[in-house]
Design a protein around this motif. Sequence first.
Motif: not given
Length: 274
Positions: A23-26, A28-29, A238-242, A247-248
């Motif tokens: 779930f944390p990885f899902i 995050m993506v 800016k949670m999206g870019p973080l 993810t990368m």
Amino acid sequence: MKIRTSHFIVHAILLLGAIYSAFPFIWMVWTSLRSSGEAFNTGTVSLLEHWDALSNYRQALFDTPLIKFMANGVVVCSGILLFQVLTAVPSAYALAKLNFRGKRLFVGTLLVCFAIPFQSLALPLFVALSQMKALNSYFSLIFPFVGSVFAILMLAQFLRSYPDEILEAARLDGMSEFAILLRLIFPASWPAIATFSLFSVSSHWNDLYWPLIVITSPDLAPPTLGILFFRSDESGDKMGPLMAAATMVMLPLFVFFLVAQRRFVQGITNTGVK
């Protein structure tokens, strides 16, 4: 019927555990694909409603030195793994196949060292590196981990199943211990080395504790410390870019595991064979 019921219960528990772990990885993506303002909006389910993936990943890649952070991680993890393998394989071979004076003391010392947490050694290591003026360098990130007790014990268990007859035949043919180690033991140890590589690379790629102590320059920061710099200096809320950066950073480990998965399973299986 009872057997089927028990299997169903076991698989249900495993499925719930897998979902809980993933779930944390899902999340995050999922967050990396959305706008920062919608990161914690649980009422919005559709990804297409506030799609901001291109902007998030563009900011993570080009507005911050993320590639530099990941390159630092490759250098550090590769250096650590190289030295760990070079020191662990000969030690494991001696432990598994050779009889020498003080062998029990050597094993006992390894077990004691295995029980000592790294955090208790951080201060003396920091002081020593400071006196050597080696802080803020790749050396300070690699040096404390050039030897791995876990690698020695794991490879020794793996090599115990290696046939003694092959070693005796090699000695009768005139091969030295160094030649045996280089031409027989190293090639035979690849499954176990691949297995240990996954543990080593994932551990040091994700390590924040030690880099946070010895590195203050963003130019030398590995991925986890780099994301910390990124968050404090660039992203703010800016949670999206973080999450795109996170993810990368995770992606190379995922690819590495997929590539080494077959060797990983083989190494785990053979390590348990006596």
